[in-house]
Enzyme design. Structure first.
Site, short mmCIF file in Angstrom:
data_model
loop_
_atom_site.label_atom_id
_atom_site.label_comp_id
_atom_site.label_asym_id
_atom_site.label_seq_id
_atom_site.Cartn_x
_atom_site.Cartn_y
_atom_site.Cartn_z
N ALA A 131 0.81 -1.23 0.00
CA ALA A 131 0.00 0.00 0.00
C ALA A 131 0.84 1.27 0.00
CB ALA A 131 -0.94 -0.01 1.20
N SER A 132 2.13 1.16 -0.26
CA SER A 132 2.99 2.35 -0.21
C SER A 132 2.88 3.21 -1.46
CB SER A 132 4.45 1.94 0.02
OG SER A 132 4.88 1.05 -0.99
N ILE A 176 -3.33 -0.09 -15.80
CA ILE A 176 -3.55 0.98 -14.84
C ILE A 176 -2.28 1.83 -14.74
CG2 ILE A 176 -4.26 1.53 -12.47
CD1 ILE A 176 -6.35 -0.16 -14.05
N LYS A 198 -1.19 -14.79 -11.44
CA LYS A 198 -2.47 -14.08 -11.37
C LYS A 198 -3.65 -15.01 -11.68
CE LYS A 198 -0.91 -10.01 -10.19
NZ LYS A 198 -1.26 -9.43 -8.88
N ASP A 205 7.59 -8.50 4.04
CA ASP A 205 7.62 -9.11 2.71
C ASP A 205 6.53 -10.18 2.72
OD1 ASP A 205 8.07 -10.71 0.48
OD2 ASP A 205 10.25 -10.52 0.60
N VAL A 206 5.52 -10.04 1.86
CA VAL A 206 4.39 -10.97 1.91
C VAL A 206 4.80 -12.41 1.54
CG1 VAL A 206 2.60 -9.23 1.51
CG2 VAL A 206 3.64 -10.43 -0.46
N SER A 242 -5.26 -9.86 -12.36
CA SER A 242 -4.96 -9.02 -13.53
C SER A 242 -5.74 -9.55 -14.73
CB SER A 242 -3.47 -9.07 -13.86
OG SER A 242 -3.24 -8.50 -15.14
N TYR A 301 4.00 -14.12 -14.36
CA TYR A 301 2.96 -13.22 -13.84
C TYR A 301 1.56 -13.75 -14.19
CZ TYR A 301 0.75 -8.59 -13.04
OH TYR A 301 -0.03 -7.53 -12.61
N ALA A 350 0.72 -16.84 -14.76
CA ALA A 350 0.47 -18.04 -13.96
C ALA A 350 0.10 -17.67 -12.52
CB ALA A 350 1.70 -18.95 -13.98
P1 NAP Z 1 3.45 -0.80 -7.97
O1 NAP Z 1 3.16 0.63 -8.25
O2 NAP Z 1 4.70 -1.41 -8.47
O3 NAP Z 1 3.31 -1.04 -6.39
C1 NAP Z 1 3.54 -2.32 -5.88
C2 NAP Z 1 3.35 -2.30 -4.38
O4 NAP Z 1 3.59 -3.63 -3.90
C3 NAP Z 1 4.32 -1.37 -3.66
O5 NAP Z 1 3.64 -0.76 -2.59
C4 NAP Z 1 5.38 -2.34 -3.14
O6 NAP Z 1 5.94 -1.90 -1.90
C5 NAP Z 1 4.55 -3.56 -2.86
N1 NAP Z 1 5.33 -4.79 -2.81
C6 NAP Z 1 6.11 -5.33 -3.78
N2 NAP Z 1 6.66 -6.48 -3.35
C7 NAP Z 1 6.22 -6.65 -2.08
C8 NAP Z 1 6.42 -7.66 -1.11
N3 NAP Z 1 7.21 -8.72 -1.35
N4 NAP Z 1 5.83 -7.53 0.10
C9 NAP Z 1 5.04 -6.46 0.37
N5 NAP Z 1 4.80 -5.48 -0.51
C10 NAP Z 1 5.39 -5.58 -1.72
O7 NAP Z 1 2.27 -1.74 -8.55
P2 NAP Z 1 0.75 -1.43 -8.93
O8 NAP Z 1 0.69 -1.14 -10.37
O9 NAP Z 1 0.15 -0.50 -7.95
O10 NAP Z 1 0.14 -2.89 -8.74
C11 NAP Z 1 -0.54 -3.30 -7.56
C12 NAP Z 1 -1.16 -4.66 -7.81
O11 NAP Z 1 -2.04 -4.58 -8.93
C13 NAP Z 1 -0.14 -5.74 -8.16
O12 NAP Z 1 -0.55 -6.97 -7.60
C14 NAP Z 1 -0.20 -5.81 -9.66
O13 NAP Z 1 0.21 -7.04 -10.15
C15 NAP Z 1 -1.68 -5.55 -9.88
N6 NAP Z 1 -2.00 -5.09 -11.22
C16 NAP Z 1 -1.50 -3.92 -11.69
C17 NAP Z 1 -1.85 -3.50 -12.97
C18 NAP Z 1 -1.34 -2.22 -13.55
O14 NAP Z 1 -1.61 -1.99 -14.75
N7 NAP Z 1 -0.63 -1.37 -12.81
C19 NAP Z 1 -2.69 -4.30 -13.76
C20 NAP Z 1 -3.19 -5.48 -13.24
C21 NAP Z 1 -2.84 -5.85 -11.97
P3 NAP Z 1 7.45 -1.33 -1.75
O15 NAP Z 1 7.62 -0.32 -2.85
O16 NAP Z 1 7.46 -0.75 -0.39
O17 NAP Z 1 8.34 -2.49 -1.96
#
Ligand code: NAP
Length: 247
Positions: free
Chosen positions: A13-14, A188, A159, A63-64, A142, A155, A157
């Site tokens: 959520a950062s 997004i 999702k 770390d999840v 996703s 990814y 697999a």
């Molecule tokens: P993002 O901007 O890269 O943010 C990812 C977040 O996940 C960051 O807060 C990061 O925290 C955290 N994170 C990464 N590895 C982690 C771990 N091992 N433990 C705990 N936290 C962790 O990504 P986003 O685009 O917002 O995506 C969020 C979710 O939506 C993901 O599951 C992604 O696959 C999904 N999604 C995104 C899109 C898109 O188009 N953006 C499309 C479909 C699905 P830190 O920075 O603190 O490490």
């Protein structure tokens, strides 16, 4: 949206989608535990926003993919915020590459965070939800779980695995009024996609004519957490502007 006094834990959520989800849940009335892995500053900003809305918050580093860290995160949330009613499994990473060039460590890391992480968080949170006979688990999958995407075998697999996990847990937990659903975002606008430099190209293919915002996804998640969605479980809500319809 009727989430007053509910407690939510949002992983990753950062920034990006997780940040928008944490803030939207707080606007709907929930207290929010803000998980991050490395971006402490971003997580602290999100927690400050949650508190500025009059809710309580907790910043929790974990770390999840680490079972002990996940257990400590859930225990810490219950202790600090008084329970756990809503879990949003949002944390995710990509390590893209065509199959023949995809290293086993890239495969393993994506599965560990994007799929195993959700299982670990759900397992730890479900114990509390089952006891309370209430819970909402929302997994962020996703659109590529449904469509596939070249260069993203790991990814896709992970999702797609989340969609199976969603259905199995929905059946396991339903008798105690714990619902389990997934959202499947399309393209997004976040840091994850900014690096790809494809927004303009993708927007042209989206029936609704634009890429999505983190808020678009957050609104769907708030709905699935809300009383209005109490009869919905095991489902996947695509939040993709119609992208998957044309594929
Ligand atoms: P993002 O901007 O890269 O943010 C990812 C977040 O996940 C960051 O807060 C990061 O925290 C955290 N994170 C990464 N590895 C982690 C771990 N091992 N433990 C705990 N936290 C962790 O990504 P986003 O685009 O917002 O995506 C969020 C979710 O939506 C993901 O599951 C992604 O696959 C999904 N999604 C995104 C899109 C898109 O188009 N953006 C499309 C479909 C699905 P830190 O920075 O603190 O490490």
């Amino acid at each position: 949206m009727g989430l007053t006094e509910r407690v939510a834990l949002v992983t990753g959520a950062s920034r990006g989608i997780g940040r928008a989800v944490a803030e939207a849940l707080a606007r709907a009335g929930a207290h929010v535990a803000v998980n991050y892995r490395s971006d402490a500053t971003g997580a602290a900003e999100v927690a400050a926003t949650v508190e500025s809305l009059g809710r309580r918050s907790l910043v929790v580093q974990a770390d999840v993919a680490d079972p002990a860290a996940v257990q400590a995160m859930v225990d810490g949330t219950v202790e600090a915020l008084g329970g756990i009613d809503i879990l949003v499994n949002n944390a995710g990473v990509i390590r893209d590459g065509l199959l023949v060039r995809m290293r086993p460590e890239d495969w393993d890391r994506v599965i560990a965070i994007d799929l195993t992480g959700a299982y670990l968080c759900a397992r730890a949170a479900a114990r509390h939800m089952l006891r309370k006979r209430f819970g909402r688990i929302i997994n962020v999958s996703s659109v590529v779980a449904v469509t596939g995407n070249p260069g993203q075998a790991n990814y896709c697999a992970a999702k797609a695995g989340l969609l199976g996990l969603t259905k199995a847990l929905a059946l396991e937990l339903a008798s105690r009024q714990v619902t389990v659903n997934a959202v499947a975002p399309g393209f997004i606008d976040t840091e994850m996609t900014a690096a790809l430099g494809l927004a303009g190209q993708v927007a042209a293919r989206v029936p609704l004519g634009r890429v999505g915002t983190p808020e678009d996804v957050a609104q769907a998640i708030v709905f699935l957490a809300s009383p209005g969605a109490e009869y919905i479980t095991g489902q996947t809500l695509l939040v993709d502007g119609g992208l998957s319809l044309g594929l």
